[in-house]
Design a protein around this motif. Structure first.
Motif, PDB file in Angstrom:
ATOM      1  N   GLY A 178       0.804  -1.220   0.000  1.00  0.00           N
ATOM      2  CA  GLY A 178       0.000   0.000   0.000  1.00  0.00           C
ATOM      3  C   GLY A 178       0.833   1.264   0.000  1.00  0.00           C
ATOM      4  N   GLU A 179       0.139   2.379   0.167  1.00  0.00           N
ATOM      5  CA  GLU A 179       0.792   3.682   0.204  1.00  0.00           C
ATOM      6  C   GLU A 179       0.258   4.463   1.397  1.00  0.00           C
ATOM      7  N   LEU A 180       1.161   5.169   2.085  1.00  0.00           N
ATOM      8  CA  LEU A 180       0.767   6.050   3.172  1.00  0.00           C
ATOM      9  C   LEU A 180       1.373   7.413   2.878  1.00  0.00           C
ATOM     10  N   LYS A 181       0.530   8.427   2.853  1.00  0.00           N
ATOM     11  CA  LYS A 181       0.993   9.782   2.552  1.00  0.00           C
ATOM     12  C   LYS A 181       0.549  10.730   3.654  1.00  0.00           C
ATOM     13  N   LEU A 182       1.246  11.852   3.734  1.00  0.00           N
ATOM     14  CA  LEU A 182       0.944  12.852   4.751  1.00  0.00           C
ATOM     15  C   LEU A 182       0.349  14.089   4.093  1.00  0.00           C
ATOM     16  N   LEU A 183      -0.563  14.749   4.789  1.00  0.00           N
ATOM     17  CA  LEU A 183      -1.273  15.906   4.247  1.00  0.00           C
ATOM     18  C   LEU A 183      -1.305  17.027   5.282  1.00  0.00           C
ATOM     19  N   ASN A 184      -1.211  18.262   4.801  1.00  0.00           N
ATOM     20  CA  ASN A 184      -1.403  19.462   5.644  1.00  0.00           C
ATOM     21  C   ASN A 184      -0.509  19.516   6.879  1.00  0.00           C
ATOM     22  N   LEU A 185       0.789  19.440   6.680  1.00  0.00           N
ATOM     23  CA  LEU A 185       1.688  19.526   7.828  1.00  0.00           C
ATOM     24  C   LEU A 185       1.687  20.940   8.404  1.00  0.00           C
ATOM     25  N   THR A 186       1.678  21.039   9.720  1.00  0.00           N
ATOM     26  CA  THR A 186       1.867  22.345  10.357  1.00  0.00           C
ATOM     27  C   THR A 186       3.349  22.692  10.249  1.00  0.00           C
ATOM     28  N   LYS A 187       3.683  23.953  10.457  1.00  0.00           N
ATOM     29  CA  LYS A 187       5.083  24.363  10.351  1.00  0.00           C
ATOM     30  C   LYS A 187       5.954  23.570  11.321  1.00  0.00           C
ATOM     31  N   LYS A 188       5.469  23.370  12.528  1.00  0.00           N
ATOM     32  CA  LYS A 188       6.237  22.646  13.539  1.00  0.00           C
ATOM     33  C   LYS A 188       6.540  21.213  13.098  1.00  0.00           C
ATOM     34  N   VAL A 189       5.515  20.527  12.583  1.00  0.00           N
ATOM     35  CA  VAL A 189       5.685  19.139  12.142  1.00  0.00           C
ATOM     36  C   VAL A 189       6.573  19.106  10.888  1.00  0.00           C
ATOM     37  N   HIS A 190       6.369  20.043   9.984  1.00  0.00           N
ATOM     38  CA  HIS A 190       7.191  20.141   8.784  1.00  0.00           C
ATOM     39  C   HIS A 190       8.665  20.289   9.155  1.00  0.00           C
ATOM     40  N   ASP A 191       8.955  21.203  10.070  1.00  0.00           N
ATOM     41  CA  ASP A 191      10.337  21.428  10.503  1.00  0.00           C
ATOM     42  C   ASP A 191      10.922  20.178  11.157  1.00  0.00           C
ATOM     43  N   LEU A 192      10.111  19.488  11.939  1.00  0.00           N
ATOM     44  CA  LEU A 192      10.560  18.269  12.597  1.00  0.00           C
ATOM     45  C   LEU A 192      10.954  17.206  11.570  1.00  0.00           C
ATOM     46  N   LEU A 193      10.148  17.061  10.531  1.00  0.00           N
ATOM     47  CA  LEU A 193      10.460  16.075   9.491  1.00  0.00           C
ATOM     48  C   LEU A 193      11.698  16.490   8.696  1.00  0.00           C
ATOM     49  N   GLN A 194      11.916  17.789   8.533  1.00  0.00           N
ATOM     50  CA  GLN A 194      13.127  18.273   7.859  1.00  0.00           C
ATOM     51  C   GLN A 194      14.364  17.936   8.694  1.00  0.00           C
ATOM     52  N   ILE A 195      14.307  18.235   9.985  1.00  0.00           N
ATOM     53  CA  ILE A 195      15.448  18.004  10.888  1.00  0.00           C
ATOM     54  C   ILE A 195      15.823  16.531  10.943  1.00  0.00           C
ATOM     55  N   THR A 196      14.813  15.664  10.999  1.00  0.00           N
ATOM     56  CA  THR A 196      15.055  14.227  11.114  1.00  0.00           C
ATOM     57  C   THR A 196      15.311  13.567   9.759  1.00  0.00           C
ATOM     58  N   LYS A 197      15.330  14.359   8.703  1.00  0.00           N
ATOM     59  CA  LYS A 197      15.570  13.875   7.330  1.00  0.00           C
ATOM     60  C   LYS A 197      14.473  12.935   6.835  1.00  0.00           C
ATOM     61  N   LEU A 198      13.318  12.941   7.504  1.00  0.00           N
ATOM     62  CA  LEU A 198      12.217  12.076   7.085  1.00  0.00           C
ATOM     63  C   LEU A 198      11.347  12.739   6.023  1.00  0.00           C
ATOM     64  N   TYR A 199      11.597  14.014   5.788  1.00  0.00           N
ATOM     65  CA  TYR A 199      10.823  14.730   4.770  1.00  0.00           C
ATOM     66  C   TYR A 199      10.979  14.063   3.405  1.00  0.00           C
ATOM     67  N   THR A 200      12.157  13.455   3.180  1.00  0.00           N
ATOM     68  CA  THR A 200      12.425  12.799   1.893  1.00  0.00           C
ATOM     69  C   THR A 200      11.826  11.393   1.829  1.00  0.00           C
ATOM     70  N   VAL A 201      11.472  10.828   2.987  1.00  0.00           N
ATOM     71  CA  VAL A 201      10.919   9.468   3.032  1.00  0.00           C
ATOM     72  C   VAL A 201       9.428   9.477   2.705  1.00  0.00           C
ATOM     73  N   PHE A 202       8.711  10.401   3.336  1.00  0.00           N
ATOM     74  CA  PHE A 202       7.257  10.455   3.176  1.00  0.00           C
ATOM     75  C   PHE A 202       6.864  11.236   1.923  1.00  0.00           C
ATOM     76  N   ASP A 203       5.747  10.834   1.325  1.00  0.00           N
ATOM     77  CA  ASP A 203       5.140  11.610   0.249  1.00  0.00           C
ATOM     78  C   ASP A 203       4.206  12.607   0.943  1.00  0.00           C
ATOM     79  N   ILE A 204       4.553  13.892   0.843  1.00  0.00           N
ATOM     80  CA  ILE A 204       3.837  14.924   1.594  1.00  0.00           C
ATOM     81  C   ILE A 204       3.103  15.855   0.632  1.00  0.00           C
ATOM     82  N   LYS A 205       1.823  16.060   0.886  1.00  0.00           N
ATOM     83  CA  LYS A 205       0.989  16.905   0.022  1.00  0.00           C
ATOM     84  C   LYS A 205       0.408  18.064   0.828  1.00  0.00           C
TER      85      LYS A 205
END
Length: 113
Positions: free
Chosen positions: A74-101
């Motif tokens: 299957g596929e799991l994607k993320l939607l509507n990240l808040t700035k705080k969550v967005h920054d957290l995913l950037q710091i942890t380098k997970l922003y490149t793992v998830f498909d974020i819309k």
């Protein structure tokens, strides 16, 4: 953490709100994903627009959910990240793992048919 589940074009959308943290929030997320995968619903969109905080345990649950859904084909994607969550995913380098819309229509359209 609170959640509501809805279906759009065969995609399961989980609208999450509150905090995904060690204990209740992460356990609840794990159970939700496990239930969906067990029922064969493997196209999952997590709407994080109202999630105001995720700790390291919550991040672990997102990664775990992503992996278990992917392992079921299957596929799991993320939607509507808040700035705080967005920054957290950037710091942890997970922003490149998830498909974020950023908007639901393009997110739903991005799933493979």
């Amino acid at each position: 953490m609170k959640s509501t589940t809805r279906q759009v074009d065969g995609i399961t959308i989980l609208d999450l709100s509150g905090r995904i943290t060690l204990g209740e929030g992460s356990v609840q997320l794990r159970d939700l994903i496990r239930d969906l995968v067990t029922k064969g619903q493997t196209k999952i969109l997590l709407n994080l627009g109202d999630v105001n905080y995720i700790d390291s345990s919550g991040i672990g649950e997102l990664v775990s959910a992503f992996t278990s859904v992917k392992n079921q084909g299957g596929e799991l994607k993320l939607l509507n990240l808040t700035k705080k969550v967005h920054d957290l995913l950037q710091i942890t380098k997970l922003y490149t793992v998830f498909d974020i819309k950023d908007d639901e229509a393009s997110a739903v359209g991005s799933f493979t048919k």
